[in-house]
Design a protein around this motif. Sequence first.
Motif, PDB file in Angstrom:
ATOM      1  N   VAL A  83       0.905  -1.133   0.651  1.00  0.00           N
ATOM      2  CA  VAL A  83       0.035  -0.164  -0.399  1.00  0.00           C
ATOM      3  C   VAL A  83       1.162   1.011   0.118  1.00  0.00           C
ATOM      4  N   ASN A  84       0.604   2.341  -0.811  1.00  0.00           N
ATOM      5  CA  ASN A  84       1.530   3.258  -1.012  1.00  0.00           C
ATOM      6  C   ASN A  84       0.754   4.260  -0.058  1.00  0.00           C
ATOM      7  N   ALA A  85      -0.335   4.550   0.078  1.00  0.00           N
ATOM      8  CA  ALA A  85      -1.065   5.230   0.947  1.00  0.00           C
ATOM      9  C   ALA A  85      -2.457   5.236   0.799  1.00  0.00           C
ATOM     10  N   ILE A  86      -3.382   5.466   1.886  1.00  0.00           N
ATOM     11  CA  ILE A  86      -4.656   5.939   1.921  1.00  0.00           C
ATOM     12  C   ILE A  86      -4.132   7.652   1.161  1.00  0.00           C
ATOM     13  N   ASP A  87      -5.180   8.062   0.329  1.00  0.00           N
ATOM     14  CA  ASP A  87      -5.500   9.062  -0.015  1.00  0.00           C
ATOM     15  C   ASP A  87      -6.690   9.633   0.153  1.00  0.00           C
ATOM     16  N   ALA A  88      -7.327  10.762  -0.317  1.00  0.00           N
ATOM     17  CA  ALA A  88      -8.823  11.859  -0.179  1.00  0.00           C
ATOM     18  C   ALA A  88      -8.539  11.722  -2.388  1.00  0.00           C
ATOM     19  N   MET A  89      -9.447  11.605  -2.488  1.00  0.00           N
ATOM     20  CA  MET A  89      -9.694  11.521  -3.559  1.00  0.00           C
ATOM     21  C   MET A  89     -10.414  13.198  -4.545  1.00  0.00           C
ATOM     22  N   LEU A  90      -9.897  13.455  -4.411  1.00  0.00           N
ATOM     23  CA  LEU A  90     -10.575  15.155  -4.891  1.00  0.00           C
ATOM     24  C   LEU A  90     -10.669  15.260  -6.364  1.00  0.00           C
ATOM     25  N   LEU A  91     -11.949  15.831  -6.590  1.00  0.00           N
ATOM     26  CA  LEU A  91     -12.225  15.666  -8.238  1.00  0.00           C
ATOM     27  C   LEU A  91     -12.822  17.043  -7.732  1.00  0.00           C
ATOM     28  N   ALA A  92     -12.572  18.221  -9.775  1.00  0.00           N
ATOM     29  CA  ALA A  92     -12.544  19.658  -9.963  1.00  0.00           C
ATOM     30  C   ALA A  92     -12.898  19.025 -12.050  1.00  0.00           C
ATOM     31  N   PRO A  93     -13.872  19.851 -12.274  1.00  0.00           N
ATOM     32  CA  PRO A  93     -13.972  20.001 -13.923  1.00  0.00           C
ATOM     33  C   PRO A  93     -12.730  20.926 -14.279  1.00  0.00           C
ATOM     34  N   ALA A  94     -12.626  20.603 -15.698  1.00  0.00           N
ATOM     35  CA  ALA A  94     -12.085  21.624 -15.961  1.00  0.00           C
ATOM     36  C   ALA A  94     -12.457  22.522 -16.123  1.00  0.00           C
ATOM     37  N   LEU A  95     -11.812  24.349 -16.460  1.00  0.00           N
ATOM     38  CA  LEU A  95     -11.799  26.011 -16.778  1.00  0.00           C
ATOM     39  C   LEU A  95     -12.339  25.164 -18.083  1.00  0.00           C
ATOM     40  N   LEU A 199      -9.060  22.056  -2.320  1.00  0.00           N
ATOM     41  CA  LEU A 199     -10.170  22.636  -1.695  1.00  0.00           C
ATOM     42  C   LEU A 199     -10.553  23.958  -2.356  1.00  0.00           C
ATOM     43  N   ALA A 200      -9.714  25.188  -2.429  1.00  0.00           N
ATOM     44  CA  ALA A 200      -9.695  26.648  -2.301  1.00  0.00           C
ATOM     45  C   ALA A 200      -9.735  26.994  -4.090  1.00  0.00           C
ATOM     46  N   ALA A 201      -8.748  25.983  -4.636  1.00  0.00           N
ATOM     47  CA  ALA A 201      -9.572  25.754  -6.243  1.00  0.00           C
ATOM     48  C   ALA A 201     -10.484  24.571  -6.761  1.00  0.00           C
ATOM     49  N   GLY A 202     -11.726  24.506  -5.880  1.00  0.00           N
ATOM     50  CA  GLY A 202     -12.730  24.206  -6.134  1.00  0.00           C
ATOM     51  C   GLY A 202     -12.649  22.848  -7.094  1.00  0.00           C
ATOM     52  N   TYR A 203     -11.674  22.159  -6.166  1.00  0.00           N
ATOM     53  CA  TYR A 203     -12.157  20.635  -5.580  1.00  0.00           C
ATOM     54  C   TYR A 203     -13.233  20.354  -4.707  1.00  0.00           C
ATOM     55  N   LYS A 204     -13.492  19.256  -4.738  1.00  0.00           N
ATOM     56  CA  LYS A 204     -14.388  18.267  -3.870  1.00  0.00           C
ATOM     57  C   LYS A 204     -14.118  17.157  -3.569  1.00  0.00           C
ATOM     58  N   PRO A 205     -13.923  16.615  -2.327  1.00  0.00           N
ATOM     59  CA  PRO A 205     -13.969  15.134  -2.255  1.00  0.00           C
ATOM     60  C   PRO A 205     -14.314  14.631  -2.598  1.00  0.00           C
ATOM     61  N   VAL A 206     -14.338  13.328  -3.152  1.00  0.00           N
ATOM     62  CA  VAL A 206     -15.595  12.378  -3.542  1.00  0.00           C
ATOM     63  C   VAL A 206     -15.413  10.925  -2.972  1.00  0.00           C
ATOM     64  N   GLY A 207     -13.855  10.597  -2.032  1.00  0.00           N
ATOM     65  CA  GLY A 207     -13.944   9.119  -1.432  1.00  0.00           C
ATOM     66  C   GLY A 207     -12.275   9.207  -0.943  1.00  0.00           C
ATOM     67  N   SER A 208     -12.019   8.334  -0.954  1.00  0.00           N
ATOM     68  CA  SER A 208     -10.776   7.441  -0.328  1.00  0.00           C
ATOM     69  C   SER A 208     -10.453   7.162  -1.641  1.00  0.00           C
ATOM     70  N   GLU A 209      -8.952   6.100  -1.375  1.00  0.00           N
ATOM     71  CA  GLU A 209      -7.948   5.588  -1.802  1.00  0.00           C
ATOM     72  C   GLU A 209      -7.070   4.425  -1.147  1.00  0.00           C
ATOM     73  N   ALA A 210      -7.284   3.846  -1.675  1.00  0.00           N
ATOM     74  CA  ALA A 210      -5.564   2.820  -0.816  1.00  0.00           C
ATOM     75  C   ALA A 210      -4.890   1.880  -2.181  1.00  0.00           C
ATOM     76  N   LEU A 211      -4.007   2.615  -2.642  1.00  0.00           N
ATOM     77  CA  LEU A 211      -3.346   2.199  -3.932  1.00  0.00           C
ATOM     78  C   LEU A 211      -2.329   1.910  -3.761  1.00  0.00           C
ATOM     79  N   LEU A 212      -2.524  -0.279  -4.441  1.00  0.00           N
ATOM     80  CA  LEU A 212      -1.122  -0.249  -3.788  1.00  0.00           C
ATOM     81  C   LEU A 212       0.008  -0.868  -5.500  1.00  0.00           C
ATOM     82  N   VAL A 213       1.471  -1.222  -4.796  1.00  0.00           N
ATOM     83  CA  VAL A 213       1.883  -0.103  -6.536  1.00  0.00           C
ATOM     84  C   VAL A 213       3.394  -1.349  -5.778  1.00  0.00           C
ATOM     85  N   LYS A 214       4.237  -2.003  -6.986  1.00  0.00           N
ATOM     86  CA  LYS A 214       5.085  -3.051  -7.004  1.00  0.00           C
ATOM     87  C   LYS A 214       6.132  -2.442  -6.183  1.00  0.00           C
TER      88      LYS A 214
END
Length: 214
Positions: A83-95, A199-214
């Motif tokens: 597991v590389n990290a457990i991160d919050a996933m944030l998402l924003a539409p393109a300008l 958040l200040a740049a307009g991104y919204k939290p949508v979930g979290s992820e645990a990414l497993l890497v080699k």
Amino acid sequence: MTTLADILRGIERGVFPAPDLGVTLVPAPSPRETCVVALTGHIVIAADVDPAWVAERVPAGDLSAPTNPPFLSALEEFTGRRVNAIDAMLLAPALNDPADRVAATTGVTELTNHDHPRVERAWRYRDDVRVYGDEYGGLVLTGRGLAGRLECAIEVPEESRGKGHGRRLASAARALVPPDAHIWAQVTPGNAASFRTFLAAGYKPVGSEALLVK
């Protein structure tokens, strides 16, 4: 068959898996990627494992189990990853307004010299990485990451922090992708400064992820 890419593209459109306390198992998106994605009332496990293997380790309705150490450790052992990290996933539409895109990228230029630890790290986890810099030594990176989604990362030199440069770079990322696209950012929840920046740049939290890497 539903894929992780299908689910992520749906989230970009505002369509989430039903909050039914369920677990959806989908194939690993690529040989590079295995992950556990936690959403409101739903878990998505993207890994090449048998459903029975998951059912043995995740009690029905227990949404905390797939993101807790016992399950993640078992998944690490089964897949030969970590597991590389457990991160919050944030998402924003393109300008998409041309004036907004110009304003967001003023002073930001594409760099051809990729000799930076943050850039080298990006190439390990993303394809089509592009790197941009500003006059203050800041960096914004874009690329195709998990399941082909567009992702960004920013880097602000220590001496330039606390002056709004990070927010400006995060906004620039929204203008450096096609106008009809969305851009994702992954932030460790404990990094409150970075979290506030996106958040200040307009991104919204949508979930979290645990990414497993080699």
